[in-house]
Scaffold this motif. Structure first.
Motif, PDB file in Angstrom:
ATOM      1  N   ASP A 294      45.629  52.373 101.151  1.00 20.87           N
ATOM      2  CA  ASP A 294      44.620  53.345 101.611  1.00 20.87           C
ATOM      3  C   ASP A 294      44.433  54.527 100.646  1.00 20.87           C
ATOM      4  N   VAL A 295      44.260  54.201  99.385  1.00 19.49           N
ATOM      5  CA  VAL A 295      43.902  55.232  98.408  1.00 19.49           C
ATOM      6  C   VAL A 295      42.372  55.351  98.411  1.00 19.49           C
ATOM      7  N   VAL A 296      41.880  56.435  98.973  1.00 18.85           N
ATOM      8  CA  VAL A 296      40.437  56.615  99.171  1.00 18.85           C
ATOM      9  C   VAL A 296      39.937  57.709  98.231  1.00 18.85           C
ATOM     10  N   ILE A 297      38.750  57.457  97.669  1.00 20.66           N
ATOM     11  CA  ILE A 297      38.138  58.417  96.745  1.00 20.66           C
ATOM     12  C   ILE A 297      36.662  58.499  97.032  1.00 20.66           C
ATOM     13  N   LYS A 298      36.079  59.664  96.811  1.00 21.17           N
ATOM     14  CA  LYS A 298      34.645  59.822  96.973  1.00 21.17           C
ATOM     15  C   LYS A 298      33.979  59.477  95.648  1.00 21.17           C
ATOM     16  N   GLY A 299      33.221  58.391  95.630  1.00 23.81           N
ATOM     17  CA  GLY A 299      32.603  57.945  94.386  1.00 23.81           C
ATOM     18  C   GLY A 299      31.558  56.890  94.643  1.00 23.81           C
ATOM     19  N   ASN A 300      31.068  56.304  93.565  1.00 31.35           N
ATOM     20  CA  ASN A 300      30.053  55.256  93.649  1.00 31.35           C
ATOM     21  C   ASN A 300      30.760  53.901  93.624  1.00 31.35           C
ATOM     22  N   GLU A 301      30.645  53.167  94.711  1.00 27.81           N
ATOM     23  CA  GLU A 301      31.388  51.921  94.848  1.00 27.81           C
ATOM     24  C   GLU A 301      30.985  50.893  93.791  1.00 27.81           C
ATOM     25  N   MET A 302      29.680  50.800  93.481  1.00 28.12           N
ATOM     26  CA  MET A 302      29.230  49.818  92.505  1.00 28.12           C
ATOM     27  C   MET A 302      29.838  50.097  91.130  1.00 28.12           C
ATOM     28  N   TYR A 303      29.818  51.365  90.720  1.00 27.45           N
ATOM     29  CA  TYR A 303      30.369  51.719  89.414  1.00 27.45           C
ATOM     30  C   TYR A 303      31.886  51.564  89.377  1.00 27.45           C
ATOM     31  N   LEU A 304      32.555  51.944  90.453  1.00 26.19           N
ATOM     32  CA  LEU A 304      34.020  51.812  90.489  1.00 26.19           C
ATOM     33  C   LEU A 304      34.433  50.340  90.458  1.00 26.19           C
ATOM     34  N   ARG A 305      33.659  49.487  91.134  1.00 28.48           N
ATOM     35  CA  ARG A 305      33.943  48.048  91.068  1.00 28.48           C
ATOM     36  C   ARG A 305      33.766  47.547  89.630  1.00 28.48           C
ATOM     37  N   ARG A 306      32.700  48.011  88.973  1.00 27.84           N
ATOM     38  CA  ARG A 306      32.467  47.609  87.581  1.00 27.84           C
ATOM     39  C   ARG A 306      33.596  48.112  86.675  1.00 27.84           C
ATOM     40  N   LEU A 307      34.092  49.300  86.923  1.00 32.73           N
ATOM     41  CA  LEU A 307      35.207  49.846  86.141  1.00 32.73           C
ATOM     42  C   LEU A 307      36.431  48.949  86.242  1.00 32.73           C
ATOM     43  N   ILE A 308      36.777  48.553  87.466  1.00 33.91           N
ATOM     44  CA  ILE A 308      37.950  47.690  87.667  1.00 33.91           C
ATOM     45  C   ILE A 308      37.729  46.329  87.019  1.00 33.91           C
ATOM     46  N   GLN A 309      36.519  45.803  87.149  1.00 34.56           N
ATOM     47  CA  GLN A 309      36.215  44.503  86.537  1.00 34.56           C
ATOM     48  C   GLN A 309      36.395  44.556  85.021  1.00 34.56           C
ATOM     49  N   ILE A 310      35.911  45.613  84.406  1.00 35.50           N
ATOM     50  CA  ILE A 310      36.023  45.751  82.946  1.00 35.50           C
ATOM     51  C   ILE A 310      37.484  45.807  82.520  1.00 35.50           C
ATOM     52  N   LEU A 311      38.282  46.609  83.216  1.00 39.38           N
ATOM     53  CA  LEU A 311      39.690  46.772  82.828  1.00 39.38           C
ATOM     54  C   LEU A 311      40.489  45.491  83.057  1.00 39.38           C
ATOM     55  N   LEU A 312      40.239  44.782  84.184  1.00 40.38           N
ATOM     56  CA  LEU A 312      40.943  43.527  84.436  1.00 40.38           C
ATOM     57  C   LEU A 312      40.516  42.455  83.434  1.00 40.38           C
ATOM     58  N   ASP A 313      39.204  42.349  83.195  1.00 41.40           N
ATOM     59  CA  ASP A 313      38.708  41.364  82.235  1.00 41.40           C
ATOM     60  C   ASP A 313      39.267  41.633  80.845  1.00 41.40           C
ATOM     61  N   ASN A 314      39.310  42.916  80.467  1.00 44.13           N
ATOM     62  CA  ASN A 314      39.851  43.289  79.156  1.00 44.13           C
ATOM     63  C   ASN A 314      41.341  42.941  79.058  1.00 44.13           C
ATOM     64  N   GLY A 315      42.079  43.226  80.148  1.00 41.97           N
ATOM     65  CA  GLY A 315      43.513  42.928  80.149  1.00 41.97           C
ATOM     66  C   GLY A 315      43.795  41.442  80.020  1.00 41.97           C
ATOM     67  N   ILE A 316      43.037  40.624  80.768  1.00 46.08           N
ATOM     68  CA  ILE A 316      43.225  39.163  80.713  1.00 46.08           C
ATOM     69  C   ILE A 316      42.774  38.609  79.369  1.00 46.08           C
ATOM     70  N   LYS A 317      41.662  39.086  78.873  1.00 47.29           N
ATOM     71  CA  LYS A 317      41.077  38.565  77.641  1.00 47.29           C
ATOM     72  C   LYS A 317      41.986  38.790  76.435  1.00 47.29           C
ATOM     73  N   TYR A 318      42.655  39.939  76.392  1.00 50.27           N
ATOM     74  CA  TYR A 318      43.442  40.279  75.198  1.00 50.27           C
ATOM     75  C   TYR A 318      44.943  40.214  75.424  1.00 50.27           C
ATOM     76  N   SER A 319      45.352  39.654  76.563  1.00 46.94           N
ATOM     77  CA  SER A 319      46.781  39.502  76.813  1.00 46.94           C
ATOM     78  C   SER A 319      47.310  38.239  76.141  1.00 46.94           C
ATOM     79  N   LEU A 320      48.556  38.295  75.695  1.00 43.82           N
ATOM     80  CA  LEU A 320      49.192  37.102  75.135  1.00 43.82           C
ATOM     81  C   LEU A 320      49.512  36.129  76.261  1.00 43.82           C
ATOM     82  N   PRO A 321      49.445  34.832  76.006  1.00 46.76           N
ATOM     83  CA  PRO A 321      49.767  33.846  77.061  1.00 46.76           C
ATOM     84  C   PRO A 321      51.173  34.046  77.617  1.00 46.76           C
ATOM     85  N   ASP A 322      51.336  33.647  78.893  1.00 53.05           N
ATOM     86  CA  ASP A 322      52.634  33.720  79.582  1.00 53.05           C
ATOM     87  C   ASP A 322      53.135  35.149  79.741  1.00 53.05           C
ATOM     88  N   HIS A 323      52.240  36.118  79.701  1.00 53.03           N
ATOM     89  CA  HIS A 323      52.603  37.501  79.960  1.00 53.03           C
ATOM     90  C   HIS A 323      51.713  38.023  81.092  1.00 53.03           C
TER      91      HIS A 323
END
Length: 408
Positions: A294-323
């Protein structure tokens, strides 16, 4: 263009300052000169009322007394026929013959007051019950004071202009620096965007040429599908690039009013982590979570979802296998802290400092898909929420993107 803008700023600034300083120092100089002249007039008036003579050094016409006071003066009283009846001297003595020369010069001027430049004397004619009195005041010191005032004012004006010119140079560089950086970024953006837009269009046009050639040669229809598929793929990449560029343009509009609501970041991060599990599985990467409830913040849900998507996609894309890619979310000191880490190649501070630049791609990321706009979009989203984002890489190659956003 920036140089011209800087020079224009300096010219306009210095022109205005030169006028203002000229008015200020000119006004001060005029006030001081007028004050000095008024002081001489007052001394003349006092001399015309002085009755007691003083024993002082001899006065020579046209020369300053050897030992004179600032108020060195003398007064001659005349009868109705213009004959000298009395001579009162102050601070120096003067002969009657010299006084007669001065009276003759005053008579020729036909003015009640003025200056005898030949003798450096100021005079004042006064009417008395017994006739006329003419008072004289030595103005050697007055003129020296006026010259000193003019020189000091002029030097102060020039020194002030020189100092302000140096300050204007610094201010011009300081003021135009953001414009210069923005201009350089825009030029790089246009150059990089042109390159990324040109590449898929070139492929699509080449595919169309091949298909046209095959149709003319009456090749089997089944052979055309691979060129269609290639064109479709390039068109989809082009669509993604245009969408990201449009999103950046929209985010760059700082005047836009964000539609904000209370967003449960805990649920949003959990939802997006689940959505990326299939992609992580394909790359043999596990996703780990450490999400406060229940970490709640006042913000724009669409943009915050896009922020999380970018960071997760970036982490998966550039992570070494088996890590693993680790997501952490917590509320601390009225701030929301989101951190996503992945194990990659070691990056120095110079490289991490450029990660949020548009179209920037490090040497280790050039072999992967993408245009280098994701992290730039993420940074703009964080800024719109009045937060900060930074990237840090430790000696082992673990890179962490940390987002800090105030809760209110």
């Amino acid at each position: 263009m920036i140089k011209k803008l800087r020079n224009k700023f300096i010219i306009i600034t210095m022109s205005l300052l030169a006028v203002v300083l000229a008015v200020v120092f000119g006004g001060i100089g005029i006030i001081q000169v007028r004050g000095r002249i008024n002081e001489s007039h007052k001394k003349l008036e006092m001399a015309s009322r002085t009755l007691e003579p003083k024993q002082t050094p001899k006065f020579e016409l046209g020369k300053p007394p050897e030992e004179r006071d600032m108020g060195a003066s003398f007064t001659a009283e005349l009868d109705s026929e213009g004959n000298i009846t009395a001579l009162r001297d102050e601070n120096y003595q003067i002969t009657t013959s010299d006084v007669e020369k001065l009276i003759q010069a005053v008579t020729e001027n036909e003015s009640g007051s003025g200056i005898l430049n030949e003798y450096n004397l100021r005079y004042l004619v006064s009417n008395t019950p017994h006739g006329t009195s003419i008072s004289f005041l030595d103005i050697h010191q007055e003129r020296n004071d006026i010259v000193s005032t003019v020189i000091i004012s002029l030097l102060s004006y020039l020194v002030s202009l020189a100092l302000l010119f140096i300050i204007s140079l610094y201010l011009a560089r300081w003021i135009t620096k953001p414009i210069e950086e923005s201009w350089n970024k825009q030029k790089r953006f246009v150059a990089d965007a042109s390159h990324d837009l040109k590449t898929p269009l070139t492929v699509i046009l080449a595919n169309l040429d091949i298909m046209e050639h095959n149709l003319r040669e009456e090749a089997a229809p089944t052979e055309q599908f691979k060129w269609l598929e290639s064109s479709r793929s390039e068109a989809e990449q082009l669509k993604i690039l245009i969408e990201e560029m449009l999103m950046l343009a929209k985010l760059d509009d700082e005047q836009q009013q964000l539609a904000t609501t209370n967003v449960n970041l805990s649920d949003l991060l959990t939802e997006q982590t689940l959505a990326f599990e299939s992609l992580a599985y394909e790359r043999k990467i596990s996703l780990e979570e450490n999400i406060a409830e229940d970490v709640v913040i006042k913000g724009n849900e669409m943009y915050l979802r896009r922020l999380i998507q970018i960071l997760l996609d970036n982490g998966i894309k550039y992570s070494l296998p088996d890590h693993p890619v680790t997501s952490r979310l917590k509320a601390e000191n009225n701030q929301i802290i989101l951190a996503i880490s992945n194990q990659g190649n070691v990056m120095d501070k110079e490289t991490t400092s450029h990660l949020f630049e548009r179209f920037y791609r490090s040497e280790t990321s050039r072999s992967t898909d993408g245009f280098g706009l994701g992290l730039a979009i993420a940074e703009q989203i964080v800024k719109l929420h009045h937060g900060t984002i930074k990237a840090q890489c430790d000696d082992g190659g673990m890179i962490t993107f940390t987002v800090v956003i105030p809760r209110t």
